[in-house]
Scaffold this motif. Sequence first.
Motif, PDB file in Angstrom:
ATOM      1  N   SER A  36       0.865  -1.176   0.000  1.00 47.72           N
ATOM      2  CA  SER A  36       0.000   0.000   0.000  1.00 47.72           C
ATOM      3  C   SER A  36       0.909   1.235   0.000  1.00 47.72           C
ATOM      4  N   PRO A  37       0.356   2.426  -0.101  1.00 53.50           N
ATOM      5  CA  PRO A  37       1.210   3.621  -0.079  1.00 53.50           C
ATOM      6  C   PRO A  37       1.982   3.800   1.233  1.00 53.50           C
ATOM      7  N   THR A  38       1.479   3.218   2.335  1.00 48.32           N
ATOM      8  CA  THR A  38       2.117   3.427   3.638  1.00 48.32           C
ATOM      9  C   THR A  38       2.796   2.203   4.227  1.00 48.32           C
ATOM     10  N   ALA A  39       2.543   0.999   3.670  1.00 50.90           N
ATOM     11  CA  ALA A  39       3.106  -0.206   4.296  1.00 50.90           C
ATOM     12  C   ALA A  39       3.156  -1.380   3.326  1.00 50.90           C
ATOM     13  N   HIS A  40       3.960  -2.369   3.699  1.00 50.65           N
ATOM     14  CA  HIS A  40       3.962  -3.676   3.048  1.00 50.65           C
ATOM     15  C   HIS A  40       3.175  -4.592   3.971  1.00 50.65           C
ATOM     16  N   ILE A  41       2.223  -5.325   3.424  1.00 45.67           N
ATOM     17  CA  ILE A  41       1.371  -6.206   4.220  1.00 45.67           C
ATOM     18  C   ILE A  41       1.585  -7.625   3.729  1.00 45.67           C
ATOM     19  N   LEU A  42       2.009  -8.485   4.643  1.00 41.71           N
ATOM     20  CA  LEU A  42       2.230  -9.884   4.310  1.00 41.71           C
ATOM     21  C   LEU A  42       1.184 -10.723   5.022  1.00 41.71           C
ATOM     22  N   LYS A  43       0.533 -11.592   4.279  1.00 41.64           N
ATOM     23  CA  LYS A  43      -0.466 -12.498   4.841  1.00 41.64           C
ATOM     24  C   LYS A  43       0.013 -13.916   4.580  1.00 41.64           C
ATOM     25  N   ILE A  44       0.160 -14.686   5.651  1.00 47.52           N
ATOM     26  CA  ILE A  44       0.729 -16.017   5.576  1.00 47.52           C
ATOM     27  C   ILE A  44      -0.273 -17.010   6.148  1.00 47.52           C
ATOM     28  N   LEU A 106      11.921  -0.934  10.269  1.00 48.85           N
ATOM     29  CA  LEU A 106      12.069  -2.246  10.873  1.00 48.85           C
ATOM     30  C   LEU A 106      11.627  -2.271  12.329  1.00 48.85           C
ATOM     31  N   ASP A 107      11.787  -1.159  13.037  1.00 48.65           N
ATOM     32  CA  ASP A 107      11.422  -1.109  14.447  1.00 48.65           C
ATOM     33  C   ASP A 107       9.917  -0.941  14.670  1.00 48.65           C
ATOM     34  N   LYS A 108       9.141  -0.763  13.622  1.00 44.67           N
ATOM     35  CA  LYS A 108       7.693  -0.551  13.743  1.00 44.67           C
ATOM     36  C   LYS A 108       6.872  -1.725  13.190  1.00 44.67           C
ATOM     37  N   ILE A 109       7.505  -2.849  12.893  1.00 40.61           N
ATOM     38  CA  ILE A 109       6.807  -4.006  12.337  1.00 40.61           C
ATOM     39  C   ILE A 109       5.870  -4.586  13.383  1.00 40.61           C
ATOM     40  N   LYS A 110       4.655  -4.905  12.941  1.00 38.39           N
ATOM     41  CA  LYS A 110       3.660  -5.514  13.826  1.00 38.39           C
ATOM     42  C   LYS A 110       3.136  -6.782  13.175  1.00 38.39           C
ATOM     43  N   ALA A 111       2.752  -7.738  14.013  1.00 39.56           N
ATOM     44  CA  ALA A 111       2.202  -8.995  13.505  1.00 39.56           C
ATOM     45  C   ALA A 111       1.058  -9.444  14.394  1.00 39.56           C
ATOM     46  N   VAL A 117      -4.494 -17.078   9.781  1.00 38.32           N
ATOM     47  CA  VAL A 117      -3.727 -16.204   8.890  1.00 38.32           C
ATOM     48  C   VAL A 117      -2.875 -15.275   9.743  1.00 38.32           C
ATOM     49  N   LEU A 118      -1.552 -15.346   9.529  1.00 35.70           N
ATOM     50  CA  LEU A 118      -0.617 -14.440  10.183  1.00 35.70           C
ATOM     51  C   LEU A 118      -0.471 -13.211   9.291  1.00 35.70           C
ATOM     52  N   THR A 119      -0.742 -12.035   9.843  1.00 34.00           N
ATOM     53  CA  THR A 119      -0.603 -10.791   9.099  1.00 34.00           C
ATOM     54  C   THR A 119       0.555 -10.007   9.687  1.00 34.00           C
ATOM     55  N   VAL A 120       1.525  -9.667   8.843  1.00 33.29           N
ATOM     56  CA  VAL A 120       2.684  -8.876   9.253  1.00 33.29           C
ATOM     57  C   VAL A 120       2.606  -7.551   8.505  1.00 33.29           C
ATOM     58  N   ILE A 121       2.612  -6.461   9.261  1.00 31.58           N
ATOM     59  CA  ILE A 121       2.544  -5.125   8.663  1.00 31.58           C
ATOM     60  C   ILE A 121       3.900  -4.454   8.849  1.00 31.58           C
TER      61      ILE A 121
END
Length: 139
Positions: A36-44, A106-111, A117-121
Amino acid sequence: MADTIFRYPFRNFFLDHPPIFREYYGSTALLDWIESPTAHILKINVPGFKKDEIKVQIEEGNVLHLRGESLKKENHGKEIVWHIAERGNGKEDFSRMIELPVDVKLDKIKAHIENGVLTVIVPKDSSHKVRNINIGSRL
């Protein structure tokens, strides 16, 4: 194949390709990567895993390492005979390594995990914007 020849830090210098993905243990953790314009979103997909069975870590600078270890031991007794075991009947692990872009916080990654479904933002760093340089006739 090229990933085995050119190792970090030369991989991105010689090869023009998207970030690397590495899988181990015959991983069954399927992944979607959305930007997205503000983040990478990973869905596992991690069906059957609890949050304490999953580790999300940053390694080697900007490599996101996702690991899961589940101990699904079903005790059906000695009289039970397994004919087919496609869903697994013991310890099932997964491991995925994803090289993240350089413009992330890197210090603001949330999961979080919900419904298997694991979502990592991974938020983007907005300070990595293009800056125009004025061109003059003399320095």
